[in-house]
Motif scaffolding. Structure first.
Motif, PDB file in Angstrom:
ATOM      1  N   ASP A  35       0.946  -1.225  -0.198  1.00 20.68           N
ATOM      2  CA  ASP A  35      -0.324   0.315  -0.103  1.00 20.68           C
ATOM      3  C   ASP A  35       0.671   1.313  -0.063  1.00 20.68           C
ATOM      4  O   ASP A  35       0.880   2.080  -0.787  1.00 20.68           O
ATOM      5  CB  ASP A  35      -0.845   0.224   0.961  1.00 20.68           C
ATOM      6  N   GLU A  36       1.677   1.423   0.649  1.00 19.91           N
ATOM      7  CA  GLU A  36       2.703   2.490   0.848  1.00 19.91           C
ATOM      8  C   GLU A  36       3.447   2.896  -0.547  1.00 19.91           C
ATOM      9  O   GLU A  36       3.755   3.972  -1.256  1.00 19.91           O
ATOM     10  CB  GLU A  36       4.035   2.801   1.904  1.00 19.91           C
ATOM     11  N   PHE A  37       4.222   1.503  -0.785  1.00 15.68           N
ATOM     12  CA  PHE A  37       4.636   1.346  -2.339  1.00 15.68           C
ATOM     13  C   PHE A  37       3.513   2.476  -3.572  1.00 15.68           C
ATOM     14  O   PHE A  37       4.109   2.771  -4.522  1.00 15.68           O
ATOM     15  CB  PHE A  37       4.980   0.280  -2.811  1.00 15.68           C
ATOM     16  N   GLY A  38       2.595   1.580  -3.454  1.00 17.78           N
ATOM     17  CA  GLY A  38       1.930   2.235  -4.495  1.00 17.78           C
ATOM     18  C   GLY A  38       1.019   3.097  -4.413  1.00 17.78           C
ATOM     19  O   GLY A  38       1.082   4.170  -5.698  1.00 17.78           O
ATOM     20  N   GLY A  39       1.481   4.010  -2.940  1.00 14.02           N
ATOM     21  CA  GLY A  39       1.251   5.892  -2.374  1.00 14.02           C
ATOM     22  C   GLY A  39       1.846   6.656  -3.936  1.00 14.02           C
ATOM     23  O   GLY A  39       2.571   6.689  -4.621  1.00 14.02           O
ATOM     24  N   ARG A  40       3.737   5.756  -3.067  1.00 14.57           N
ATOM     25  CA  ARG A  40       4.708   6.463  -2.981  1.00 14.57           C
ATOM     26  C   ARG A  40       4.822   6.946  -5.084  1.00 14.57           C
ATOM     27  O   ARG A  40       5.154   7.943  -5.804  1.00 14.57           O
ATOM     28  CB  ARG A  40       5.732   5.984  -2.983  1.00 14.57           C
ATOM     29  N   LEU A  41       4.856   5.289  -5.677  1.00 13.98           N
ATOM     30  CA  LEU A  41       4.945   4.911  -7.021  1.00 13.98           C
ATOM     31  C   LEU A  41       3.958   6.468  -8.088  1.00 13.98           C
ATOM     32  O   LEU A  41       4.536   5.747  -9.161  1.00 13.98           O
ATOM     33  CB  LEU A  41       5.361   3.570  -7.674  1.00 13.98           C
ATOM     34  N   ALA A  42       2.718   5.765  -7.279  1.00 10.63           N
ATOM     35  CA  ALA A  42       1.648   6.805  -7.554  1.00 10.63           C
ATOM     36  C   ALA A  42       2.281   7.925  -8.121  1.00 10.63           C
ATOM     37  O   ALA A  42       1.515   8.875  -9.325  1.00 10.63           O
ATOM     38  CB  ALA A  42       0.418   6.676  -7.363  1.00 10.63           C
ATOM     39  N   ALA A  43       2.947   8.959  -6.787  1.00  8.69           N
ATOM     40  CA  ALA A  43       2.911  10.090  -6.533  1.00  8.69           C
ATOM     41  C   ALA A  43       4.131  10.197  -7.739  1.00  8.69           C
ATOM     42  O   ALA A  43       4.529  11.066  -8.760  1.00  8.69           O
ATOM     43  CB  ALA A  43       3.839  10.744  -5.528  1.00  8.69           C
ATOM     44  N   VAL A  44       5.703   9.220  -7.590  1.00  7.67           N
ATOM     45  CA  VAL A  44       6.409   8.988  -8.798  1.00  7.67           C
ATOM     46  C   VAL A  44       5.750   9.648 -10.279  1.00  7.67           C
ATOM     47  O   VAL A  44       6.259  10.057 -11.122  1.00  7.67           O
ATOM     48  CB  VAL A  44       6.849   8.263  -9.056  1.00  7.67           C
ATOM     49  N   ARG A  45       4.801   8.191 -10.896  1.00 11.62           N
ATOM     50  CA  ARG A  45       4.361   7.903 -12.188  1.00 11.62           C
ATOM     51  C   ARG A  45       3.586   9.669 -12.703  1.00 11.62           C
ATOM     52  O   ARG A  45       3.690  10.507 -13.601  1.00 11.62           O
ATOM     53  CB  ARG A  45       2.903   7.543 -12.237  1.00 11.62           C
TER      54      ARG A  45
END
Length: 85
Positions: free
Chosen positions: A12-22
């Motif tokens: 869940d944390e990775f999803g949020g962080r990577l979505a911000a990068v994308r």
């Protein structure tokens, strides 16, 4: 020896962080596309950033598959794809 997998919370944390990068890559690519020609040598940076964004999207798809394999009861498309565009 098997490597440890991500916990649901880590996914869940990775999803949020990577979505911000994308999203940041999308914004940067758009900004460059509006500042420089869309063809020729000057278009390369924007195209490379857009390529990186697409590649990141593919990684997110793969992570979503891992999420469903590892945590089927908690998994949701909101973690990597649908909810964080």
């Amino acid at each position: 020896m098997t490597k440890p997998r991500l916990t649901f919370e880590e996914h869940d944390e990775f999803g949020g962080r990577l979505a911000a990068v994308r999203e940041e890559l999308r914004i940067l690519s758009l900004h460059l596309s509006n500042a420089y020609p869309r063809s020729g040598p000057e278009s390369v940076p924007a195209k490379k950033i857009e390529e990186a964004r697409r590649t990141l999207g593919e990684a997110l798809d793969s992570l979503e598959t891992c999420l469903y394999d590892e945590h089927p009861r908690q998994a949701s498309t909101d973690v990597y794809s649908r909810g964080r565009r």
